[in-house]
Design an enzyme around this catalytic site. Structure first.
Site, PDB file in Angstrom:
ATOM      1  N   LYS A  40      34.438  52.052 104.001  1.00 60.25           N
ATOM      2  CA  LYS A  40      35.079  51.780 105.288  1.00 60.25           C
ATOM      3  C   LYS A  40      34.060  51.733 106.416  1.00 60.25           C
ATOM      4  O   LYS A  40      33.247  52.641 106.563  1.00 60.25           O
ATOM      5  CB  LYS A  40      36.125  52.859 105.585  1.00 60.25           C
ATOM      6  CG  LYS A  40      36.988  52.524 106.793  1.00 60.25           C
ATOM      7  CD  LYS A  40      38.374  53.129 106.617  1.00 60.25           C
ATOM      8  CE  LYS A  40      39.298  52.789 107.750  1.00 60.25           C
ATOM      9  NZ  LYS A  40      39.530  51.395 107.989  1.00 60.25           N
ATOM     10  N   GLY A  45      29.495  58.293 106.184  1.00 63.32           N
ATOM     11  CA  GLY A  45      28.636  57.906 105.063  1.00 63.32           C
ATOM     12  C   GLY A  45      28.238  56.441 105.112  1.00 63.32           C
ATOM     13  O   GLY A  45      27.084  56.083 104.868  1.00 63.32           O
ATOM     14  N   CYS A  46      29.189  55.598 105.442  1.00 65.00           N
ATOM     15  CA  CYS A  46      28.919  54.157 105.495  1.00 65.00           C
ATOM     16  C   CYS A  46      27.963  53.827 106.637  1.00 65.00           C
ATOM     17  O   CYS A  46      27.090  52.972 106.506  1.00 65.00           O
ATOM     18  CB  CYS A  46      30.229  53.385 105.643  1.00 65.00           C
ATOM     19  SG  CYS A  46      31.348  53.684 104.254  1.00 65.00           S
ATOM     20  N   THR A  47      28.115  54.534 107.751  1.00 63.07           N
ATOM     21  CA  THR A  47      27.226  54.323 108.887  1.00 63.07           C
ATOM     22  C   THR A  47      25.809  54.764 108.531  1.00 63.07           C
ATOM     23  O   THR A  47      24.843  54.036 108.797  1.00 63.07           O
ATOM     24  CB  THR A  47      27.747  55.086 110.129  1.00 63.07           C
ATOM     25  OG1 THR A  47      29.047  54.577 110.453  1.00 63.07           O
ATOM     26  CG2 THR A  47      26.825  54.899 111.319  1.00 63.07           C
ATOM     27  N   ALA A  50      24.297  52.082 106.073  1.00 60.93           N
ATOM     28  CA  ALA A  50      23.971  50.800 106.717  1.00 60.93           C
ATOM     29  C   ALA A  50      22.843  50.952 107.738  1.00 60.93           C
ATOM     30  O   ALA A  50      21.992  50.068 107.861  1.00 60.93           O
ATOM     31  CB  ALA A  50      25.222  50.217 107.369  1.00 60.93           C
TER      32      ALA A  50
END
Length: 150
Positions: A40, A45-47, A50
């Site tokens: 998401k 975590g995704c931030t 990326a």
């Protein structure tokens, strides 16, 4: 879950990014392609993942890599995520999950005792001929570039 392995031909895919531009596997022939799937946009975590890839983007470019992020978020959500963190790579808004399913990263997950279906954080490194060189399923979000650029 994914049955794709090192040495397999990467699946042909077609998906639209945050700006509506279509990306296909063929667009990246002659380059190494990192396709990273994340659950998401704009979550911790995704931030972290990326942003680590963003911070090492020049190293990827110097080694003939292109990067492509993929989640089931809307184009609007992907656009906000890309703008907020100034990502230099496109983010596919795979709302119909066609790319996610082609790579086999959608499936049952468990979080805090609850089971649900979702995207498994997985990265595929595809060589210049469209063959998978590596599948990373144990993604270290804060040092993911190091896992790829060994």
């Amino acid at each position: 879950m994914t049955t794709l392995q090192k040495g397999d031909k990467a699946p042909h895919f077609s998906g639209s990014d945050q700006d509506g531009n279509v990306h296909t596997l063929a667009d990246y022939k002659g380059k190494k392609l990192v396709v990273f799937f994340y659950p998401k946009a704009d979550t911790p975590g995704c931030t972290a993942e990326a942003c680590d890839l963003r911070d090492n983007f020049e190293r990827f470019k110097a080694n003939n890599y292109a990067l492509l992020g993929v989640s089931a978020d809307s184009a609007k959500a992907q656009s906000k995520f890309k703008t907020k963190y100034e990502f230099p790579f496109p983010l596919l808004a795979d709302e119909d999950k066609s790319v996610i399913e082609a790579f086999g990263v959608w499936g049952p997950k468990k979080f805090m005792g609850r089971e649900y279906d979702g995207i498994h954080r997985t990265t595929f490194v595809i060589n210049e001929e469209g063959i998978i060189d590596e599948v990373i399923s144990a993604v270290k979000t804060k040092e993911h570039a190091a896992q790829i650029l060994k």
